[in-house]
Design a protein around this motif. Structure first.
Motif, PDB file in Angstrom:
ATOM      1  N   ILE A  71      -4.011   2.461   3.063  1.00 20.57           N
ATOM      2  CA  ILE A  71      -3.763   1.342   3.969  1.00 20.57           C
ATOM      3  C   ILE A  71      -5.069   0.659   4.344  1.00 20.57           C
TER       4      ILE A  71
ATOM      5  N   SER B 175       0.850  -1.198   0.000  1.00 17.91           N
ATOM      6  CA  SER B 175       0.000   0.000   0.000  1.00 17.91           C
ATOM      7  C   SER B 175       0.877   1.236   0.000  1.00 17.91           C
ATOM      8  N   LYS B 176       0.266   2.351  -0.373  1.00 13.98           N
ATOM      9  CA  LYS B 176       0.945   3.633  -0.224  1.00 13.98           C
ATOM     10  C   LYS B 176       0.840   4.089   1.233  1.00 13.98           C
ATOM     11  N   ASN B 177       1.241   5.316   1.506  1.00 14.49           N
ATOM     12  CA  ASN B 177       1.510   5.689   2.896  1.00 14.49           C
ATOM     13  C   ASN B 177       0.515   6.682   3.481  1.00 14.49           C
ATOM     14  N   PHE B 178      -0.782   6.460   3.262  1.00 18.51           N
ATOM     15  CA  PHE B 178      -1.772   7.316   3.910  1.00 18.51           C
ATOM     16  C   PHE B 178      -2.983   6.469   4.269  1.00 18.51           C
TER      17      PHE B 178
ATOM     18  N   TYR C  98      -1.340  -3.999  -5.123  1.00 20.53           N
ATOM     19  CA  TYR C  98      -1.621  -2.902  -4.203  1.00 20.53           C
ATOM     20  C   TYR C  98      -2.747  -2.055  -4.770  1.00 20.53           C
TER      21      TYR C  98
ATOM     22  N   ASN D 294       2.241   0.737   3.799  1.00 24.44           N
ATOM     23  CA  ASN D 294       2.923   1.989   4.110  1.00 24.44           C
ATOM     24  C   ASN D 294       4.278   2.099   3.404  1.00 24.44           C
ATOM     25  N   LEU D 295       4.320   1.696   2.135  1.00 20.52           N
ATOM     26  CA  LEU D 295       5.582   1.678   1.398  1.00 20.52           C
ATOM     27  C   LEU D 295       6.088   3.067   1.054  1.00 20.52           C
ATOM     28  N   GLY D 296       5.180   3.973   0.721  1.00 21.07           N
ATOM     29  CA  GLY D 296       5.580   5.305   0.273  1.00 21.07           C
ATOM     30  C   GLY D 296       4.610   5.802  -0.781  1.00 21.07           C
TER      31      GLY D 296
ATOM     32  N   THR E  62       1.223  16.217   6.166  1.00 20.14           N
ATOM     33  CA  THR E  62       0.178  15.225   6.420  1.00 20.14           C
ATOM     34  C   THR E  62      -1.201  15.863   6.444  1.00 20.14           C
TER      35      THR E  62
END
Length: 316
Positions: free
Chosen positions: A56, A49-52, A97, A78-80, A210
């Motif tokens: 997730i 997953s990406k990081n938000f 993903y 939470n990869l980026g 964020t």
């Protein structure tokens, strides 16, 4: 004499051995069977997953749905940002993903925006299969497009309801958003399409990485307008005014599983399971689930995802 006796005894012993060998039943030598290894456990499907929060959350729902279908999974969340997650998928570090359709079109394939959801999906499916041997499964209906939001009080005070309304005030209002926002190609296009004052993403722009920081700054009055996404939980949770993109500049961003073709060939049940899950994720559903995580309750993502799927009768 002694020597003769010894020789006679040795001869008698040899004769006895030969006679015993001839009288013994013949034995057939059977080859020894090689020990059979224990069956190997199925290789897990690695979900990234990406990081938000939303990325997730959706990835966790994918994982829970596949586990309920009897498929082993490994979570690599939470990869980026997009380049990190996409590279991990192409390199075989993960198997699938969740990605947004217009993100794939604009950021990965570097193609021009497309107005309708069907056209976007067709373009990313074709481009990803040809370039990366990746497949897009069915997208969810929610649209997490780029957006601009204000507090209702401030929007009503200034008479701002649309992006066009905002233009006249854009040289004096402070905009808060992620650091990369001013340099993005779609941001530059937005500025040109509406005629915003350059100060809006220049001197009056406040970098807030964020989502939580951006919304806190908005509610405190440190900024007047926030860069948002259509399904952010804070929009409904905080009762914000989501401004209307009255020229329909921003394209549609639907989320879908992007999966390696070799993984899908080995596990065809993945498509059936995740395609059934997709229709459950609407705008209101995702906004509400995001708010459970990002709002005052601060629930764990795994708990929110499991509770929702259980309430829907999708998993046990």
């Amino acid at each position: 004499m002694v020597r003769s006796i010894r020789m006679l005894l040795a001869f008698i012993t040899l004769v006895g051995v030969l006679l015993a060998a001839c009288s013994a039943p013949a034995q057939t030598t059977q080859p020894t069977a090689a020990p059979q290894p224990a069956p190997a456990e199925a290789t897990p499907v690695r979900i990234g997953s990406k990081n938000f929060t939303e990325a997730i959350l959706v990835a966790e729902m994918y994982a829970l749905a596949l586990e309920d279908a009897g498929i082993r999974v490994e979570r690599k969340f939470n990869l980026g940002a997009t380049p990190v997650a996409h590279t991990a998928l192409v390199n075989g570090e993960i198997d699938l993903y969740p990605e947004y359709t217009s993100t794939g079109l604009l950021e990965v394939l570097k193609q021009a925006p497309i107005a309708d959801a069907k056209g976007i999906l067709e373009a990313v499916r074709k481009g990803y299969e040809e370039q990366f041997k990746l497949t897009w499964l069915e997208p969810s209906p929610f649209n997490n497009t780029n957006a601009l939001a204000m507090t209702r009080q401030r929007a009503e005070e200034l008479g701002i309801r649309t992006y066009s309304d905002l233009v006249a005030r854009s040289g004096e209002l402070k905009l808060g958003g992620p650091p990369e926002f001013p340099e993005r190609e779609d941001t530059k296009g937005l500025m040109a399409a509406y005629g915003f004052d350059p100060k809006f993403i220049g001197d009056n722009f406040v970098q807030l990485d964020t989502g939580a920081l951006r919304y806190e700054a908005l509610t405190k009055g440190d900024i007047d307008v926030v860069v948002a996404f259509g399904t952010d939980g804070q929009i409904n949770g905080l009762g914000l005014a989501l401004l209307e993109d009255d020229k329909n500049y921003y394209p549609i961003y639907q989320i879908a599983p992007v999966i390696r073709q070799d993984t899908l060939a080995a596990n065809p049940a993945i498509a059936e399971t995740l395609n059934k899950l997709a229709p459950l994720l609407t705008n209101d559903v995702m906004s509400g689930l995001n708010w459970q995580v990002d709002g005052p309750e601060k629930k764990e993502i795994a708990d929110v995802a499991r509770a929702f799927l259980q309430q829907q009768g999708f998993i046990k």
